[in-house]
Design a protein around this motif. Structure first.
Motif, PDB file in Angstrom:
ATOM      1  N   GLY A   1      -1.479   8.844   3.677  1.00 45.37           N
ATOM      2  CA  GLY A   1      -1.873   8.663   2.279  1.00 45.37           C
ATOM      3  C   GLY A   1      -0.842   9.291   1.349  1.00 45.37           C
ATOM      4  N   GLY A   2      -0.379  10.488   1.722  1.00 47.79           N
ATOM      5  CA  GLY A   2       0.597  11.180   0.888  1.00 47.79           C
ATOM      6  C   GLY A   2       1.882  10.395   0.777  1.00 47.79           C
ATOM      7  N   ALA A   3       2.266   9.765   1.880  1.00 44.45           N
ATOM      8  CA  ALA A   3       3.529   9.044   1.880  1.00 44.45           C
ATOM      9  C   ALA A   3       3.442   7.735   1.099  1.00 44.45           C
TER      10      ALA A   3
ATOM     11  N   PHE B   1      12.154   6.606   5.125  1.00 44.69           N
ATOM     12  CA  PHE B   1      12.029   6.313   6.549  1.00 44.69           C
ATOM     13  C   PHE B   1      11.102   5.119   6.763  1.00 44.69           C
ATOM     14  N   PHE B   2       9.973   5.138   6.030  1.00 42.14           N
ATOM     15  CA  PHE B   2       9.017   4.037   6.151  1.00 42.14           C
ATOM     16  C   PHE B   2       9.662   2.722   5.741  1.00 42.14           C
TER      17      PHE B   2
ATOM     18  N   TRP C   1      13.413  -2.734   9.455  1.00 42.42           N
ATOM     19  CA  TRP C   1      13.799  -2.976  10.849  1.00 42.42           C
ATOM     20  C   TRP C   1      12.744  -3.844  11.537  1.00 42.42           C
ATOM     21  N   ALA C   2      11.477  -3.542  11.243  1.00 44.39           N
ATOM     22  CA  ALA C   2      10.397  -4.284  11.878  1.00 44.39           C
ATOM     23  C   ALA C   2      10.478  -5.765  11.485  1.00 44.39           C
ATOM     24  N   TRP C   3      10.839  -6.007  10.233  1.00 50.07           N
ATOM     25  CA  TRP C   3      10.895  -7.403   9.786  1.00 50.07           C
ATOM     26  C   TRP C   3      12.033  -8.115  10.481  1.00 50.07           C
ATOM     27  N   THR C   4      13.213  -7.478  10.544  1.00 49.75           N
ATOM     28  CA  THR C   4      14.356  -8.164  11.148  1.00 49.75           C
ATOM     29  C   THR C   4      14.162  -8.338  12.650  1.00 49.75           C
TER      30      THR C   4
END
Lengths: 390, 943
Positions: free
Chosen positions: B59-61, B78-79, B85-88
């Motif tokens: 939640g904080g992030a 980082f997120f 990265w996850a998309w590519t």
């Protein structure tokens, strides 16, 4: 039953008398199972070919035991004035009823007798084991406190009977599935010992699995012992099973144990989540990470692993059966060993323990932290490291 | 997770379908296996834990609009990178999550995570996501952890009860139980025996677990050394054996015990300092400590031997010292404390002792959710609900819903307690996680309209002439309940049978009293006076009722408004003689009943106490009375007692309490204990927490002798007309039908009016029991009887010699909470019954009726929140208002107007419940419907 107990038969309330009656029936069931097993083994006859009395006696006695134990439920209900699952004494007797009922269900659902002569023997052996387990449980039950206990407020809910009944039935069915696997592993081990055909490594692995896991001993060791006696008998009679037959058995037993599992799993699932619905109504907390909830969840997850391995991973035979036995062990821990677990002392599920007042939605810390309980603030013990006496 | 999308596995899976859009070099993609996918999952879990710690939760992030520290922005970066990265590499991810190995690893690792949480005791209050181990709560938390884990380890070390203590019940006790069996049936007797065994082995077990955790008390060492010294001594000189030797042994015992507790304390200090992040010196291990201990013991022992050379001769040191030192060295002073504390520290560092609230666990469940989502929606949508796949699909949708609901719960749950009291105003502040420091406001106020606790009704069955030492058994009652008692010698037939015919929730006893017509007639019990009392109630109203008093037996009439105290007295003498009975200046104000359980006492002994007094019990415990309050009230804010500023004499003794200090006969630190009249420490579970738990204490406040309002006497005799006398000896004649001229301490007429209606010299009692009809429950109304708190009534059949020719039936009407009607005794005096509401057990139920208030311009305004029934809460029936759920959580026998209401705000609840229902549905479809449908189709095809 010693002399003074026989003398005091009239003193027993109806439910206790029925428990003795069911014991007598279970003994007859085990004897009939033994006779049937020998008959099926010798004649190599199965259902359809032999419809005689010997063939039908075990299941007939199973039905009778189910009837006696159902009557027990009815009378105990009247004697304690609520659904009889409040003390461990009552829960375990309900469990033996569930064992008998699931054996009846599985007898028909699996149709073991119709599969062939060897299978009829397996069916008889299961009957003997189930009757023996129920008898053993009844002996244990008589050592427990039998007094009537009032339902605490949290248990006065319509969820009480279905939650308990679903779980206990699923425990019984999944226990039987585990027993089948155990019988298989023991048979396989002794076949390996007497005839060879299995690698030394796998034999050691099976033996270790059957002997070193704590709490599993209660079931694995007796079955290992009984099968050893049977094998010695077979060796003398020169009728030891072929390794090839064992490999066929592995495949088929995997299928049969899966079916037994498939009967129990929906009940386990329903019982588990019904507990969450109930907790939601009683404590507005569908999941409190209570030890009992967690151990029940662990059993469920083990079966989830089993079904994914089996259906997707294509794990059949020994590997799948080993997981199934793991599930049965987890259920046994949830059901009986739970009281030894570290956080079980704090659990809200300790209703069955004698002499324990469940804290009714309040864990111990809540009682200490919230007003209005005790205000004495000074340390009460010079040695602060001592654990509190409970 | 469909077979056709997973890796080839085992012996039955479909061949792998090569992903088309990938480059030729990746044509042979990496094959995920259990080990590799588990490693990836564990890695992500570790990353999740790290992120959770840096950002204070997901939640904080994600709330980037609220700004934050540099650290937080790094996490967000980082997120962002991770998402990019996850998309590519979505194809890689898809293959990963759709692999059977990944799915099973995820479930298996989740299982292991739950197992870890079961095997590692969870910290107290782990439900609070903010709860951590700190230097401040370390001791308390470790104590709980240590006990829980020790309890577990003890049982693992004693599998199947091997080596566990067994109860050894004396023959005398067994014989007693045999008699008991005859009176109460075999089953009752068996249960008593089983419970005795359980209790005995239970306390032994507790002691063994303590030893396992904390080592043994060094007493064994001391007695060993004592034996060696006595053996070596050449004299039995009284000065030596009577003084010098015991003094040395006491010193040794003191040293060893101090050594042991110093070790445990310094171990605690060491770990607490580490928690604070302070520099710690290397901890001195147990063996090294024993070396130092042995040196000091050796020094002392040699000195002792030298000083007592006369007793030992010169050569004793050579034989005694090594033997004694061996005893000292080989003793276990430490138990498993050091390793247990290390384990606790590791578990804390890895968040294993708050597993279910940790970031790593959330990450694991998050991954599980992703995997389920990616495997559920596979293939063409129309196949999702086919007979073959419907079960699979529905179950996984259910799992997904449940996990989403759980995530909603995790970020938005508020859970706590709202302390309400019938006597307090509506509240809008509740304590999150039962924590006084986390008070939180509700958007509305909640008031308590009604609250009651209803008990089980029981009958206690006693055979007074048989003299059983155990407590007589009690039986819960319902209509139709039968109890067989008093068996014949052959045990075949009960000679008495109780059958409950009727139970009533409301009953009362009408007692009428009249003067006997015949002075020698039956049933005359002596003098009595009847009053009509008219007194103020707690509210603004008044209440009238009749009451009778019998001189010599419960003669006092104490004003509930605390304006006067009156005693009735009868006899042919000058009333002024009564003045001598008035309590003096420092008279005892209460009786403290004391019973030492371990010394085999059965009857509590009273000690009359006054503040500042020192007393001693029969077996040598010293009791000092420190402070007394007539009206003990605890502050909900501080948890401490609220001091009533008025003098003690002006406080009505509604909830009397005393603080006492108990010192053991052998000395040592005294125990400070609060004893309250209205609380039985045993039945509420406080007793076991006392230092001297063997010593039970009860308080009975003496409302007549304690400081209070003016004393009066109402006196009359066979020939004397009634008079009222005050404490100064002023006598006023009184007449039946006229109010007594009572005045308070400041000379005002008392607010309670007392009118004697009749003075009797030879009174006869007529008792009439009356069962009141149950209140009708109106539609939407509540069961008034539950809140009525009236006496309960029973019609009981006592059947003698049931089933024989001599069978006879007596019908008994009994009423609880009435000193006469609650008891019944058979004519031969063998059997005595007590009909009562058992407050020592958990109640039948608690119920509260809540009301909701909103703030208006002129203060609080009650809102229509439904009928009383809808606003009524019970243990299994909560009330919901504006998303807040209120449920019956807490109650206290000591504070009958207090009701603790659990408060939960959790929008995730309906989502989770729908998820669970869906899972059940899916399982039924998969395991029951599917095989039936498929078998049916197969049949159709073959037919």
């Amino acid at each position: 039953m010693n002399a003074s107990e026989i003398q005091a038969w009239s003193q027993l309330n109806t439910s206790s008398q029925l428990l003795w009656v069911s014991d007598a029936i279970l003994v007859m069931c085990a004897v009939a199972g033994l006779v049937a097993a020998i008959y099926h083994f010798r004649t190599k006859l199965s259902d359809g070919q032999a419809g005689g009395l010997v063939h039908r006696a075990p299941i007939f006695f199973m039905y009778c035991a189910g009837g006696a134990l159902s009557l027990w439920t009815y009378h105990r209900w009247i004697e304690v004035n609520h659904f009889p699952s409040q003390t461990m004494n009552e829960v375990l007797t309900m469990f033996t009823l569930a064992l008998v009922l699931s054996m009846i269900v599985l007898h028909h659902a699996l149709g073991l007798q119709r599969r062939g002569p060897g299978w009829a023997v397996l069916d008889d052996v299961l009957m003997i084991i189930i009757a023996g387990s129920a008898l053993y449980t009844h002996v244990h039950v008589r050592g427990l406190v039998t007094a009537q206990r009032d339902l605490p407020p949290a248990l006065q809910s319509y969820w009480f009977p279905p939650h308990l009944a679903a779980l206990i039935f699923s425990y019984a069915t999944l226990f039987i599935a585990g027993v089948m696997c155990c019988v298989y592993f023991c048979t396989r081990f002794w076949t390996g010992v007497f005839r060879g055909g299995y690698s030394f490594k796998s034999q050691v692995l099976v033996l270790l699995g059957l002997t070193i896991i704590p709490f599993a001993h209660l079931f694995t060791l007796p079955i290992l012992l009984i099968t050893s006696l049977v094998f010695m008998g077979l060796a003398v009679a020169k009728k030891l099973p072929e390794v090839e037959a064992m490999r066929r058995l592995e495949k088929e037993l995997d299928d049969v144990s899966f079916r037994a599992f498939a009967v129990g799993m929906p009940f386990l699932t329903a019982g588990l989540w019904m507990g969450a619905f109930w907790a939601q109504e009683a404590w507005a907390n569908y999941w409190g990470w209570d030890s009992k909830e967690n151990t029940a969840l662990i059993s469920w997850l083990i079966y989830v692993v089993y079904i994914h391995l089996r259906l997707l991973g294509g794990y059949r035979g020994e590997k799948a059966m080993a997981v199934l036995m793991g599930g049965a062990l987890s259920i046994f821990i949830t059901f009986q060993i739970f009281g030894y677990l570290p956080d079980s002392q704090k659990s809200l599920h300790r209703y069955t323990d004698d002499g324990v007042v469940p804290s009714e939605g309040l864990s111990l810390d809540d009682q200490q932290a919230s007003a209005p309980p005790q205000p004495v603030a000074e340390p009460k013990n010079e040695n602060e490291n001592e654990p509190e006496k409970k | 997770m469909q077979p056709d999308n997973s890796q080839p596995a085992g012996n039955g899976a479909a061949p792998q379908e090569a992903p088309r859009q990938e480059s030729p070099s990746e044509r042979k993609p990496f094959k995920w296996r259990f080990l590799s996918s588990s490693a990836v999952i564990l890695f992500v879990t570790v990353v999740g834990e790290f992120v959770g710690r840096t950002s204070g939760g997901l939640g904080g992030a994600l709330t980037f609009w609220e700004g934050g520290s540099l650290q937080l922005w790094m996490v967000r970066l980082f997120f962002l990178c991770a998402a990019g990265w996850a998309w590519t590499s979505r194809a890689v991810l898809k293959r990963f999550f759709r692999s059977m190995y990944t799915g099973v690893s995820l479930v298996a690792l989740s299982t292991i995570a739950v197992i870890v949480g079961v095997l590692v005791p969870q910290i107290d209050g782990f439900e609070d996501p903010k709860q951590r181990i700190t230097a401040a709560n370390y001791d308390e938390q470790y104590k709980q952890f240590q006990w829980a884990e020790g309890y577990f380890l003890y049982h693992i070390r004693h599998l199947y009860g091997i080596g566990m203590p067994e109860a050894d019940i004396s023959q005398q006790a067994l014989d007693g139980i045999d008699e008991y069996r005859k009176a109460y049936s075999n089953e009752e007797g068996d249960n008593v025996e089983k419970r005795m065994k359980l209790a005995f082995s239970g306390s032994q077990k507790t002691a063994e677990i303590r030893t396992l955790l904390l080592g043994q008390d060094p007493d064994a060492v001391v007695s060993g050394v004592a034996r060696r010294l006595t053996d070596a001594a050449t004299t039995s000189d009284a000065a030596f054996t009577g003084t010098a030797l015991p003094a040395y042994l006491d010193q040794l015992r003191g040293n060893l015990r101090a050594f042991r507790s110093r070790y445990h304390r310094s171990l605690g200090d060491h770990w607490r300092k580490r928690l604070e992040g302070a520099e710690t010196e290397p901890f001195l291990a147990g063996e090294d400590r024993i070396g130092l201990l042995a040196e000091s013991v050796e020094g002392n022992l040699r000195t002792f031997l030298n000083e007592n050379q006369a007793a030992f001769g010169s050569g004793a040191a050579a034989s005694v010292v090594p033997a004694a030192l061996e005893l000292v060295r080989e003793h276990d002073y430490f138990g498993r404390d050091a390793s247990m504390r290390g384990f606790f520290h590791t578990a804390t560092a890895l968040q294993l002792n708050r597993a279910y609230k940790s970031a790593w666990f959330a990450t694991l469940l998050g991954l599980l959710g992703v995997a389920i989502a990616m495997n559920t929606f596979v293939g063409a949508p129309r196949t999702w609900v086919s007979a073959r796949r419907a079960g699979f699909f529905v179950t996984h949708i259910g799992m997904l819903t449940m996990l989403i609901g759980g995530a909603v719960s995790k970020v938005s749950t508020q859970r706590g307690i709202l302390h309400l009291d019938l006597e307090l105003e509506p509240q809008n502040e509740f304590l999150l996680h039962f924590d006084r420091n986390q008070a939180t406001e509700l958007p509305f106020h909640v008031g308590l309209d009604r609250f009651a606790r209803k008990e089980w009704v029981q009958v206690q069955v006693e055979f007074p002439k048989k003299g059983f030492r155990t407590k007589p058994p009690t039986y819960t009652l319902w209509e139709g309940k039968e109890i067989d008692l008093d068996y014949t010698d052959d045990g075949k037939r009960p000679q008495t049978k109780l059958v409950v015919k009727e139970l009533h929730d409301r009953a009362r006893v009408d007692v009428s009293m009249r003067e006997a017509e015949d002075p020698n007639g039956p049933g005359i019990f002596g003098a009595a006076v009847q009053f009509d009392i008219d007194e103020p109630t707690d509210g603004d109203g008044r209440r009238e009722y009749p009451i009778a008093k019998v001189p010599g037996f419960r003669p006092e009439l104490i004003d509930t408004a605390w304006g006067f105290r009156l005693q009735t007295a009868y006899g042919e003498y000058d009333p002024k003689e009564l003045l001598a009975t008035l309590p003096g200046e420092n008279a005892p104000f209460a009786s403290l009943y004391v019973l030492n359980d371990s010394a085999g006492q059965t009857q509590p002994k009273p000690i009359e106490i006054a503040v500042g007094g020192d007393y001693e019990t029969e077996d040598g415990y010293k009791i000092a009375v420190r402070e007394a309050v007539p009206n003990f009230v605890m502050s909900p804010d501080t948890g401490g007692p609220v001091k009533d500023p008025r003098p003690i004499a002006e406080q009505a003794p509604a909830n009397p309490a005393v603080w006492i200090e108990i010192t053991h006969p052998s000395g040592g630190t005294p125990e400070r204990r609060l004893v309250r009249q209205n609380v039985d420490a045993q039945s509420v579970g406080l007793q076991s927490g006392y230092t001297f738990s063997e010593l039970m204490t009860w308080l009975v406040w003496d409302t007549w002798s304690a400081p209070g309002p003016p004393h009066y006497f109402l006196h009359w005799g066979p020939e004397t007309e009634p008079v009222l006398m005050d404490a100064a000896g002023n006598v006023t004649p009184v007449r039946a039908g006229e109010p007594l001229p009572l005045v308070t301490a400041d000379g005002q007429p008392t607010s309670t009016r007392v009118v004697p209606t009749e003075f009797h010299r030879r009174a006869v009692l007529e008792n009439e029991t009356e069962f009141l009809p149950a209140h009708e429950v109106a539609k939407g109304g509540i069961d008034e009887d539950f809140y009525a708190q009236e006496s309960r009534g029973m019609v009981l059949e006592v059947i003698s010699n049931p089933g024989t020719a001599e069978e006879s039936v007596e019908t008994v009407e009994m009423i609880s909470d009435d000193p006469i009607a609650e008891r019944w005794r058979s004519k031969d005096g063998e059997l005595e019954l007590l009909f009562f509401q058992n407050t020592a057990l958990l109640p039948f139920e608690w119920r509260s009726v809540l009301s909701i208030y909103e703030e208006g311009p002129d203060g609080l305004v009650q809102v229509d929140a439904g009928t009383e029934r809808q606003r009524e809460i019970r243990v299994n029936d909560y009330f919901k208002w504006k998303g807040y759920r209120f449920f019956q959580t807490n109650a206290s026998a000591d504070f009958p107007t207090y009701s603790g209401i659990g408060v939960v705000y959790d929008p995730g609840i309906p989502i989770v419940l729908i998820g669970m229902y869906t899972i059940i549905l899916g399982t039924v479809l998969a395991f029951i419907v599917r095989p039936i449908v498929l078998a049916h189709r197969k049949k159709g095809k073959t037919a």
